[in-house]
Design a protein around this motif. Structure first.
Motif, short mmCIF file in Angstrom:
data_model
loop_
_atom_site.label_atom_id
_atom_site.label_comp_id
_atom_site.label_asym_id
_atom_site.label_seq_id
_atom_site.Cartn_x
_atom_site.Cartn_y
_atom_site.Cartn_z
N ASP A 99 -1.20 -17.38 -0.10
CA ASP A 99 -1.16 -16.48 1.05
C ASP A 99 -0.38 -15.25 0.65
O ASP A 99 0.35 -15.25 -0.34
CB ASP A 99 -0.51 -17.17 2.26
N ARG A 100 -0.53 -14.18 1.44
CA ARG A 100 0.19 -12.97 1.12
C ARG A 100 0.75 -12.32 2.37
O ARG A 100 0.24 -12.51 3.47
CB ARG A 100 -0.68 -12.01 0.34
N PHE A 101 1.80 -11.57 2.17
CA PHE A 101 2.39 -10.80 3.25
C PHE A 101 2.81 -9.45 2.67
O PHE A 101 3.08 -9.33 1.49
CB PHE A 101 3.59 -11.53 3.86
N GLY A 102 2.79 -8.44 3.51
CA GLY A 102 3.09 -7.12 2.98
C GLY A 102 3.41 -6.12 4.06
O GLY A 102 3.71 -6.47 5.20
N PHE A 103 3.31 -4.86 3.70
CA PHE A 103 3.62 -3.78 4.62
C PHE A 103 2.67 -2.61 4.42
O PHE A 103 2.07 -2.46 3.36
CB PHE A 103 5.06 -3.30 4.42
N LYS A 104 2.57 -1.81 5.44
CA LYS A 104 1.83 -0.55 5.37
C LYS A 104 2.56 0.43 6.27
O LYS A 104 2.74 0.18 7.46
CB LYS A 104 0.39 -0.74 5.84
N LEU A 105 3.01 1.52 5.69
CA LEU A 105 3.75 2.54 6.41
C LEU A 105 2.90 3.80 6.45
O LEU A 105 2.45 4.27 5.40
CB LEU A 105 5.08 2.82 5.71
N VAL A 106 2.65 4.33 7.64
CA VAL A 106 1.81 5.52 7.80
C VAL A 106 2.60 6.59 8.54
O VAL A 106 3.16 6.32 9.61
CB VAL A 106 0.52 5.19 8.58
N LEU A 107 2.64 7.79 7.99
CA LEU A 107 3.27 8.94 8.63
C LEU A 107 2.18 9.99 8.86
O LEU A 107 1.41 10.30 7.96
CB LEU A 107 4.37 9.53 7.74
N LEU A 108 2.15 10.54 10.06
CA LEU A 108 1.12 11.52 10.42
C LEU A 108 1.76 12.67 11.17
O LEU A 108 2.56 12.46 12.08
CB LEU A 108 0.05 10.85 11.30
N LYS A 126 -1.06 13.48 6.31
CA LYS A 126 -0.92 12.03 6.44
C LYS A 126 -0.44 11.47 5.11
O LYS A 126 -0.97 11.80 4.06
CB LYS A 126 -2.27 11.41 6.81
N ALA A 127 0.58 10.64 5.18
CA ALA A 127 1.09 9.95 3.99
C ALA A 127 1.20 8.47 4.32
O ALA A 127 1.55 8.10 5.44
CB ALA A 127 2.44 10.51 3.59
N GLN A 128 0.88 7.63 3.36
CA GLN A 128 1.01 6.19 3.59
C GLN A 128 1.43 5.49 2.31
O GLN A 128 1.12 5.93 1.21
CB GLN A 128 -0.25 5.58 4.16
N ALA A 129 2.18 4.41 2.52
CA ALA A 129 2.62 3.56 1.41
C ALA A 129 2.27 2.13 1.79
O ALA A 129 2.37 1.75 2.95
CB ALA A 129 4.12 3.71 1.19
N GLU A 130 1.84 1.36 0.80
CA GLU A 130 1.50 -0.03 1.08
C GLU A 130 1.76 -0.91 -0.13
O GLU A 130 1.76 -0.44 -1.26
CB GLU A 130 0.06 -0.17 1.55
N GLY A 131 1.98 -2.18 0.16
CA GLY A 131 2.20 -3.16 -0.88
C GLY A 131 2.27 -4.55 -0.27
O GLY A 131 2.42 -4.69 0.95
N TYR A 132 2.15 -5.57 -1.08
CA TYR A 132 2.25 -6.93 -0.57
C TYR A 132 2.75 -7.88 -1.66
O TYR A 132 2.70 -7.56 -2.84
CB TYR A 132 0.91 -7.44 -0.02
N PHE A 133 3.26 -9.01 -1.21
CA PHE A 133 3.66 -10.10 -2.08
C PHE A 133 2.73 -11.27 -1.82
O PHE A 133 2.25 -11.45 -0.71
CB PHE A 133 5.11 -10.53 -1.80
N SER A 134 2.49 -12.05 -2.83
CA SER A 134 1.61 -13.20 -2.72
C SER A 134 2.34 -14.42 -3.29
O SER A 134 2.99 -14.32 -4.32
CB SER A 134 0.33 -12.93 -3.50
N ALA A 135 2.22 -15.55 -2.57
CA ALA A 135 2.84 -16.79 -3.03
C ALA A 135 1.86 -17.93 -2.82
O ALA A 135 1.12 -17.95 -1.84
CB ALA A 135 4.13 -17.05 -2.27
N VAL A 184 1.42 4.91 -3.02
CA VAL A 184 1.64 5.96 -2.02
C VAL A 184 0.47 6.94 -2.11
O VAL A 184 0.08 7.34 -3.20
CB VAL A 184 2.97 6.70 -2.28
N SER A 185 -0.10 7.29 -0.96
CA SER A 185 -1.18 8.27 -0.95
C SER A 185 -0.93 9.29 0.15
O SER A 185 -0.27 9.00 1.14
CB SER A 185 -2.53 7.58 -0.74
N TYR A 186 -1.46 10.49 -0.05
CA TYR A 186 -1.33 11.53 0.97
C TYR A 186 -2.61 12.33 1.07
O TYR A 186 -3.40 12.42 0.12
CB TYR A 186 -0.14 12.45 0.68
N THR A 187 -2.82 12.90 2.23
CA THR A 187 -3.96 13.77 2.51
C THR A 187 -3.48 14.89 3.43
O THR A 187 -2.69 14.64 4.33
CB THR A 187 -5.08 13.00 3.24
N TYR A 188 -3.95 16.09 3.20
CA TYR A 188 -3.67 17.14 4.16
C TYR A 188 -4.91 17.99 4.39
O TYR A 188 -5.78 18.10 3.54
CB TYR A 188 -2.46 18.00 3.74
N TYR A 189 -4.96 18.55 5.58
CA TYR A 189 -6.06 19.41 5.99
C TYR A 189 -5.43 20.62 6.66
O TYR A 189 -4.57 20.49 7.52
CB TYR A 189 -6.96 18.66 6.98
#
Length: 106
Positions: free
Chosen positions: A5-14, A35-44, A69-74
């Motif tokens: 199973d895995r658990f993680g996070f996703k952070l989004v800034l807009l 928009k910027a976002q960061a994500e990751g997870y752990f699996s056990a 980490v990814s970003y997009t701008y318009y």
């Protein structure tokens, strides 16, 4: 047999902005979105199996996806538009190498 199973996070800034600037006889309309976002997870998990020579074993499985980490701008000013996006890996993915543990052997 394998259970994991895995658990993680996703952070989004807009951030967004829309407006109109007027000064004397000049008028400028603008739209902006970032928009910027960061994500990751752990699996056990655990692998269970039978080794013909040594018996029943289990092997813990631990891994992480790293952090991306990814970003997009318009941006639009009057009729001119600009869009850009990019991504970077802050921490590379990895996996722990844990040996099998035998519990019933010949």
């Amino acid at each position: 047999m394998k259970a994991e199973d895995r658990f993680g996070f996703k952070l989004v800034l807009l951030a967004t902005a829309t407006g109109k600037l007027e000064k004397y006889f000049i008028s400028v309309d603008f739209d902006f979105e970032a928009k910027a976002q960061a994500e990751g997870y752990f699996s056990a998990g655990v692998n269970l199996g039978i080794d013909n020579n040594k018996g029943i074993y289990f092997k813990p499985v631990l891994s992480h996806s790293g952090i991306k980490v990814s970003y997009t701008y318009y941006a639009k000013v009057n009729g001119y538009r600009r869009t850009s996006s990019d991504e970077a890996i802050i921490i590379k993915s990895g996996k722990a190498n844990i040996d099998r543990k035998y519990y019933i052997s010949k």
